[in-house]
Write an enzyme that holds these catalytic residues in place. Structure first.
Site, PDB file in Angstrom:
ATOM      1  N   HIS A  83      -3.514 -17.703  -4.392  1.00 25.12           N
ATOM      2  CA  HIS A  83      -4.396 -16.958  -3.489  1.00 25.12           C
ATOM      3  C   HIS A  83      -5.611 -17.770  -3.053  1.00 25.12           C
ATOM      4  O   HIS A  83      -6.410 -17.278  -2.254  1.00 25.12           O
ATOM      5  CB  HIS A  83      -4.844 -15.666  -4.175  1.00 25.12           C
ATOM      6  CG  HIS A  83      -5.705 -15.939  -5.365  1.00 25.12           C
ATOM      7  ND1 HIS A  83      -5.222 -16.567  -6.494  1.00 25.12           N
ATOM      8  CD2 HIS A  83      -7.013 -15.716  -5.596  1.00 25.12           C
ATOM      9  CE1 HIS A  83      -6.207 -16.713  -7.361  1.00 25.12           C
ATOM     10  NE2 HIS A  83      -7.310 -16.208  -6.846  1.00 25.12           N
ATOM     11  N   ASP A  84      -5.775 -18.973  -3.599  1.00 22.88           N
ATOM     12  CA  ASP A  84      -6.906 -19.827  -3.207  1.00 22.88           C
ATOM     13  C   ASP A  84      -6.468 -21.007  -2.344  1.00 22.88           C
ATOM     14  O   ASP A  84      -7.312 -21.790  -1.903  1.00 22.88           O
ATOM     15  CB  ASP A  84      -7.590 -20.409  -4.461  1.00 22.88           C
ATOM     16  CG  ASP A  84      -8.214 -19.334  -5.337  1.00 22.88           C
ATOM     17  OD1 ASP A  84      -8.678 -18.311  -4.791  1.00 22.88           O
ATOM     18  OD2 ASP A  84      -8.245 -19.525  -6.565  1.00 22.88           O
ATOM     19  N   ASP A 122      -5.037 -10.920 -15.154  1.00 28.81           N
ATOM     20  CA  ASP A 122      -5.910 -12.029 -14.754  1.00 28.81           C
ATOM     21  C   ASP A 122      -7.301 -11.763 -15.326  1.00 28.81           C
ATOM     22  O   ASP A 122      -7.983 -10.824 -14.918  1.00 28.81           O
ATOM     23  CB  ASP A 122      -5.955 -12.062 -13.208  1.00 28.81           C
ATOM     24  CG  ASP A 122      -6.456 -13.382 -12.659  1.00 28.81           C
ATOM     25  OD1 ASP A 122      -7.247 -14.055 -13.354  1.00 28.81           O
ATOM     26  OD2 ASP A 122      -6.088 -13.720 -11.516  1.00 28.81           O
ATOM     27  N   ASP A 149      -9.041 -17.108 -15.548  1.00 26.00           N
ATOM     28  CA  ASP A 149      -9.758 -17.621 -14.389  1.00 26.00           C
ATOM     29  C   ASP A 149     -10.735 -18.732 -14.800  1.00 26.00           C
ATOM     30  O   ASP A 149     -11.439 -18.601 -15.814  1.00 26.00           O
ATOM     31  CB  ASP A 149     -10.534 -16.438 -13.783  1.00 26.00           C
ATOM     32  CG  ASP A 149     -11.122 -16.747 -12.426  1.00 26.00           C
ATOM     33  OD1 ASP A 149     -10.354 -17.023 -11.498  1.00 26.00           O
ATOM     34  OD2 ASP A 149     -12.357 -16.701 -12.294  1.00 26.00           O
ATOM     35  N   ASP A 152       0.856  -1.188   0.000  1.00 27.21           N
ATOM     36  CA  ASP A 152       0.000   0.000   0.000  1.00 27.21           C
ATOM     37  C   ASP A 152       0.893   1.239   0.000  1.00 27.21           C
ATOM     38  O   ASP A 152       1.882   1.290   0.725  1.00 27.21           O
ATOM     39  CB  ASP A 152      -0.878  -0.036   1.267  1.00 27.21           C
ATOM     40  CG  ASP A 152      -1.769   1.192   1.393  1.00 27.21           C
ATOM     41  OD1 ASP A 152      -2.017   1.849   0.371  1.00 27.21           O
ATOM     42  OD2 ASP A 152      -2.209   1.477   2.525  1.00 27.21           O
ATOM     43  N   GLU A 199      -6.733 -21.543 -15.715  1.00 28.77           N
ATOM     44  CA  GLU A 199      -7.033 -22.266 -14.477  1.00 28.77           C
ATOM     45  C   GLU A 199      -8.029 -23.371 -14.814  1.00 28.77           C
ATOM     46  O   GLU A 199      -9.128 -23.101 -15.295  1.00 28.77           O
ATOM     47  CB  GLU A 199      -7.635 -21.317 -13.442  1.00 28.77           C
ATOM     48  CG  GLU A 199      -7.852 -21.991 -12.091  1.00 28.77           C
ATOM     49  CD  GLU A 199      -8.755 -21.188 -11.147  1.00 28.77           C
ATOM     50  OE1 GLU A 199      -8.684 -21.418  -9.938  1.00 28.77           O
ATOM     51  OE2 GLU A 199      -9.541 -20.347 -11.632  1.00 28.77           O
ATOM     52  N   ASP A 227      -1.756  -1.314  -3.765  1.00 23.65           N
ATOM     53  CA  ASP A 227      -2.118  -0.589  -4.989  1.00 23.65           C
ATOM     54  C   ASP A 227      -1.014  -0.750  -6.042  1.00 23.65           C
ATOM     55  O   ASP A 227       0.047  -1.312  -5.766  1.00 23.65           O
ATOM     56  CB  ASP A 227      -2.409   0.882  -4.675  1.00 23.65           C
ATOM     57  CG  ASP A 227      -1.338   1.508  -3.797  1.00 23.65           C
ATOM     58  OD1 ASP A 227      -0.140   1.309  -4.090  1.00 23.65           O
ATOM     59  OD2 ASP A 227      -1.691   2.171  -2.792  1.00 23.65           O
TER      60      ASP A 227
HETATM   61  C1  GLC Z   1     -10.902 -18.693  -9.394  1.00 25.80           C
HETATM   62  C2  GLC Z   1     -10.127 -17.667  -8.614  1.00 25.80           C
HETATM   63  C3  GLC Z   1     -10.821 -17.464  -7.304  1.00 25.80           C
HETATM   64  C4  GLC Z   1     -12.209 -16.952  -7.588  1.00 25.80           C
HETATM   65  C5  GLC Z   1     -12.981 -17.887  -8.537  1.00 25.80           C
HETATM   66  C6  GLC Z   1     -14.185 -17.216  -9.103  1.00 25.80           C
HETATM   67  O1  GLC Z   1     -10.887 -19.935  -8.799  1.00 25.80           O
HETATM   68  O2  GLC Z   1      -8.800 -18.052  -8.484  1.00 25.80           O
HETATM   69  O3  GLC Z   1     -10.121 -16.616  -6.454  1.00 25.80           O
HETATM   70  O4  GLC Z   1     -12.922 -16.833  -6.396  1.00 25.80           O
HETATM   71  O5  GLC Z   1     -12.200 -18.253  -9.632  1.00 25.80           O
HETATM   72  O6  GLC Z   1     -13.818 -16.201  -9.983  1.00 25.80           O
END
Ligand code: GLC
Length: 541
Positions: A318-319, A102, A203, A25, A245, A33
């Site tokens: 991040h998941d 992304d 995604d 930040d 993904e 940011d």
């Molecule tokens: C993917 C992302 C995740 C998000 C989901 C819905 O799995 O990595 O963070 O919540 O898609 O967009």
């Protein structure tokens, strides 16, 4: 420096995921940011990465931290401006780093102008950008469930119709059957390519070809067709790297997705290994890691895609929970186990992805329930408690698997809020920041950071790490993950001792005089491997 204008330029690169909300930040808002990202590029250049996967920074109501996009061509003011993003492209490029945006193409936010239009009437031109079914209130089209809990259908009384959503109700699914919608998405991607994006992470791309009437979400019949069109109409107009993904990918599918001719994508994130420690595909279940199965699964992917596809390699994002806490030891052997996972991953074929803070050995966090922020986690808590599950079990699952584990602020310094913000951070900083932070690691030769730096450098130096084939040794061994890579006359051996105990192992004779490329304990190859010991050796065959 990597030149990112030749086909396949990204095969040698290591990628780094930035979750911008939690990175740096600069305004005191408590949220990271884009100027913050720019201010840390020198750190990333020092680490040696060639690509940044930047989690979504587009305009968004932030129901799912930006994975609910309300304008695909605008930067959310919380992160800065479009000029800031263009400056990031330029500043990163100067340092030999490409930026991957992304793209959330399966769904938009319910506040996206397309959806606001779509909701107006059945004959609005945007109505067909989304997936609708007639019905009566309370009588759902079918019993499909959303990934974040609740039914996959949301009632719109004005229209007397339901819309389909695989994630939160605020994330309505886009209708890929509509060629006009697809064209809009391609034009948007071309616009970003023109601005300087070096690549894209896509995604949940394997659920775009859904057919809700047949209850199909992943790997729909038209998926390859859609991906080929997306590639031809957008990606192949430039020289970008793409990673999709794909939770539902198996090796055969991944061969098509990542075919070397670039007809679909550069590579996919597959989750086979990441799903081994859960039973029945249920994310919140806690099962031990089946170690031998895990090794064989890696071997299957390494061998399956060799020469005819490309792997992405990752243990965190991040998941997912932090790997040292998940499969390693975030106590006594935190440093050793963090280095072991790094060795195991960077020794394989594919493009490694380092999730911010992984290179410091950052760990999971435990918070009171009121301090969590993630929509998936909070929905799970509510639904599980309502269903009468034992609260202690629910909390244990959240500690182990909750997505906020990987979303706490980046730990830069031992100072206030770990140097992440001068304000109140949007989510609590992990209290271990005084011990685990970048400042104390960058110039320390023995740090996890320096270890990653060395591994990343090795991947640029050694063709065998990029091109070599893969052989799993000791497949039935309960403690050791041992594999060999070979290319032309070069061979690399990776030996990892999983766990806090010593393991006796005889180094094969032909490796006795091999050069040690990297190891997480000093000295020569020992008779007994020490707790979480990892070594990478190299020889001429
Ligand atoms: C993917 C992302 C995740 C998000 C989901 C819905 O799995 O990595 O963070 O919540 O898609 O967009």
């Amino acid at each position: 420096m990597l030149e990112n204008n030749k086909p396949g330029w990204w095969r040698r690169a290591v990628a780094y995921q930035i979750y911008p909300r939690s990175f740096q930040d600069t305004t005191g808002s408590g949220t990271g940011d884009l100027p913050g990202v720019i201010s840390r590029l020198d750190y990333l250049q020092k680490l040696g990465i060639g690509l940044i996967w930047l989690s979504p920074v587009f305009a968004s109501p932030q129901v799912d931290n930006g994975y609910d996009v309300s304008d695909y061509r605008a930067v959310d003011p919380m992160y800065g401006s479009l000029e800031d993003l263009e400056r990031l492209f330029a500043e990163a490029k100067k340092r030999g780093i490409g930026i991957m945006l992304d793209l959330v193409l399966n769904h938009s936010s319910d506040k996206h102008p397309w959806f606001l239009q779509a909701k107006q009437s059945r004959d609005n031109p945007y109505h067909d950008y989304y997936v609708w079914r007639d019905g009566a209130e309370g009588k759902l089209p079918n019993d499909m469930r959303a990934a974040f809990g609740g039914p996959a259908w949301e009632w719109v009384p004005e229209l007397g119709q339901y819309y389909f959503h695989q994630f939160a109700p605020q994330q309505p699914d886009l209708n890929w059957e509509n060629p006009k919608l697809r064209r809009e998405l391609y034009d948007m991607i071309l616009w970003w390519m023109d601005k300087g994006a070096a690549g894209f992470r896509l995604d949940v791309i394997d659920v775009i070809a859904k057919e809700p009437d047949r209850k199909i979400t992943g790997n729909g019949p038209r998926l390859d067709e859609f991906l080929r069109e997306l590639s031809a109409e957008a990606f192949q107009k430039g020289c970008v790297v793409t990673v999709g993904e794909a939770w539902g990918a198996d090796v055969e599918r991944a061969k098509r997705y990542s075919a070397p001719d670039g007809s679909e994508l550069s590579m996919v994130f597959q989750f086979e290994q990441m799903m081994l420690d859960q039973t029945g595909g249920e994310k919140w279940d806690l099962a031990p890691l089946p170690f031998i199965k895990m090794k064989k699964s890696y071997a299957h992917w390494q061998q399956g895609l060799h020469g005819c596809g490309w792997n992405s390699l990752f243990l965190n994002n991040h998941d997912l929970p932090r790997i040292v806490s998940r499969w390693g030891d975030d106590g006594k052997y935190r440093v050793q186990s963090a280095k072991l996972f790094a060795t195991m991953l960077h020794g394989m074929q594919g493009t490694p992805y380092d999730h911010q803070g992984e290179e410091l050995g950052m760990t999971n966090i435990r918070l009171p329930i009121g301090d969590y922020r993630d929509v998936e986690l909070l929905n799970y808590y509510r639904e599980a408690i309502e269903a009468g599950k034992d609260e202690a079990d629910v909390i244990a699952s959240i500690y182990a698997k909750g997505r906020d584990n990987a979303r706490t602020p980046m730990q830069w310094t031992a100072g206030e809020n770990a140097g992440f913000t001068t304000g109140t951070p949007w989510i609590k900083v992990n209290p271990n920041y005084k011990e685990i932070n970048a400042e104390s690691q960058v110039d320390d030769e023995d740090s996890v950071f320096s270890y990653y730096r060395c591994l990343i450098a090795l991947r640029k130096e050694l063709d065998v790490l990029v091109e070599g084939d893969f052989t799993l040794l000791e497949p039935e061994h309960e403690k050791l993950f041992v594999y060999k890579r070979a290319y032309k006359n070069a061979e690399v051996l990776v030996v990892c001792n999983f766990g806090g105990e010593e393991t006796k192992w005889e180094l094969p004779a032909e490796w006795k005089n091999a050069r040690t490329l990297i190891a997480n304990y000093p000295g020569a190859f020992p008779e007994k491997l020490r707790p979480w010991e990892a070594r990478m050796l190299c020889r001429e065959a």
